[in-house]
Design an enzyme around this catalytic site. Structure first.
Site, PDB file in Angstrom:
ATOM      1  N   LYS A   1     -74.318 -46.551  78.626  1.00 51.86           N
ATOM      2  CA  LYS A   1     -73.165 -45.714  78.267  1.00 51.86           C
ATOM      3  C   LYS A   1     -71.984 -46.571  77.823  1.00 51.86           C
ATOM      4  CE  LYS A   1     -74.845 -42.215  81.438  1.00 51.86           C
ATOM      5  NZ  LYS A   1     -74.878 -41.741  82.822  1.00 51.86           N
TER       6      LYS A   1
ATOM      7  N   GLN B   1     -71.849 -41.582  88.539  1.00 55.46           N
ATOM      8  CA  GLN B   1     -73.284 -41.720  88.293  1.00 55.46           C
ATOM      9  C   GLN B   1     -74.093 -41.215  89.482  1.00 55.46           C
ATOM     10  OE1 GLN B   1     -74.849 -42.748  85.409  1.00 55.46           O
ATOM     11  NE2 GLN B   1     -76.744 -42.198  86.439  1.00 55.46           N
TER      12      GLN B   1
ATOM     13  N   ASP C   1     -69.849 -34.899  82.099  1.00 55.20           N
ATOM     14  CA  ASP C   1     -71.243 -34.687  82.483  1.00 55.20           C
ATOM     15  C   ASP C   1     -71.602 -33.206  82.434  1.00 55.20           C
ATOM     16  OD1 ASP C   1     -73.015 -36.763  82.857  1.00 55.20           O
ATOM     17  OD2 ASP C   1     -72.403 -37.190  84.912  1.00 55.20           O
TER      18      ASP C   1
END
Length: 291
Positions: free
Chosen positions: A52, A96, A119
């Site tokens: 990312k 994460q 997200d």
């Protein structure tokens, strides 16, 4: 049979994003900024986060990585989330997953401001997605939509079967494919481990999206001729012929199923590449929404 090439779709979209980032910088002196919180040192999570960060750099975005020990308390993690919520330069951030077992993942997700939740997991964003309102769509389903769109696959009126009901892929995918939009307007059947006659249900699918985490579960006798098959699975399977000692397998037995399909996504090289791309696109959308 045509391959749904995630690498090609990703490259096209990243070029589009890079152009928009350049325009934002020139017109508004604004560079989109993505941050990630990484708890512990899980190898897979480390790989995903690094990917990312590298992709941000590739398209001209800023990125920040906050590392925390695996033993970090939930309270300290929530304090870090609040700092990112309050940072005016930051457009979006992720925590994460998965998190260590002593931390309540849902509590952490709910603590992220919905407008920075790139997200797409916050209940506000999920609710807006259900109502077909502007929102951040979870990255993997968003990536699948973009693949379908780039290949101009017809979805209206089709029977879409989704295998797997996770909140990350299967459940949102079923909602997205049923919405009154393109891609969408499907009649959707959401299946899972308790579904009876799963084979027969799959045989009726015009579009089959498989996200269950069982390598090579879907075989040729489960797929009808001409179906579109999208494989979300990525499981490491021991393979002594590989330097790494393992091979990445999807949920679909590719060599057996592919000849029956009109389109099929490979693993690797399919949906997985689109997940990071979609996260970066969500970050761009977050930045543009503030202008």
């Amino acid at each position: 049979m045509k391959l749904l090439d995630g690498k090609w779709v990703s490259s096209v979209i990243l070029e589009e994003i890079a152009l928009e980032v350049s325009e934002l910088k020139n017109k508004y002196n604004k560079i989109p900024h993505l941050a990630a919180i990484l708890v512990g040192n899980d190898g897979a999570s480390e790989t995903y986060v690094n990917s990312k960060m590298r992709t941000c750099e590739k398209v001209g975005m800023k990125s920040s990585l906050i590392r925390l020990e695996a033993e970090v308390s939930e309270k300290i993690l929530l304090q870090e989330v609040d700092k990112l919520n309050q940072n005016p330069d930051l457009d979006g951030f992720i925590v994460q997953l998965p998190l260590p077992k002593h931390i309540d993942e849902q509590k952490v997700i709910r603590a992220i401001l919905p407008e920075k939740d790139v997200d797409g997991f916050h209940p506000d964003n999920i609710g807006k997605m259900v109502l077909n309102m502007p929102s951040f769509i979870p990255a993997t389903p968003f990536g699948i939509l973009q693949i379908i769109e780039k290949y101009n696959i017809e979805t209206s009126g089709k029977h879409c079967v989704v295998i797997g009901r996770s909140h990350i892929v299967g459940l949102p995918m079923s909602i997205l494919m049923a919405r009154n939009t393109y891609p969408g307007n499907c009649t959707v059947t959401l299946t899972h481990s308790k579904t009876k006659n799963l084979k027969e249900v799959c045989q009726s699918a015009d579009i089959l999206i498989v996200a269950m985490g069982k390598p090579e579960f879907v075989t040729a006798d489960m797929v009808k001729e001409g179906a579109v098959v999208i494989d979300v699975g990525t499981t490491r399977v021991p393979d002594i012929s590989k330097k790494s000692g393992y091979a990445i397998k999807g949920d679909v037995k590719f060599d057996e199923v592919a000849p029956k399909c009109s389109y099929i996504s490979p693993v690797p090289g399919g949906v997985g590449l689109m997940t990071v791309t979609s996260l970066i696109k969500n970050t761009l959308l977050a930045a543009k929404s503030k202008l």
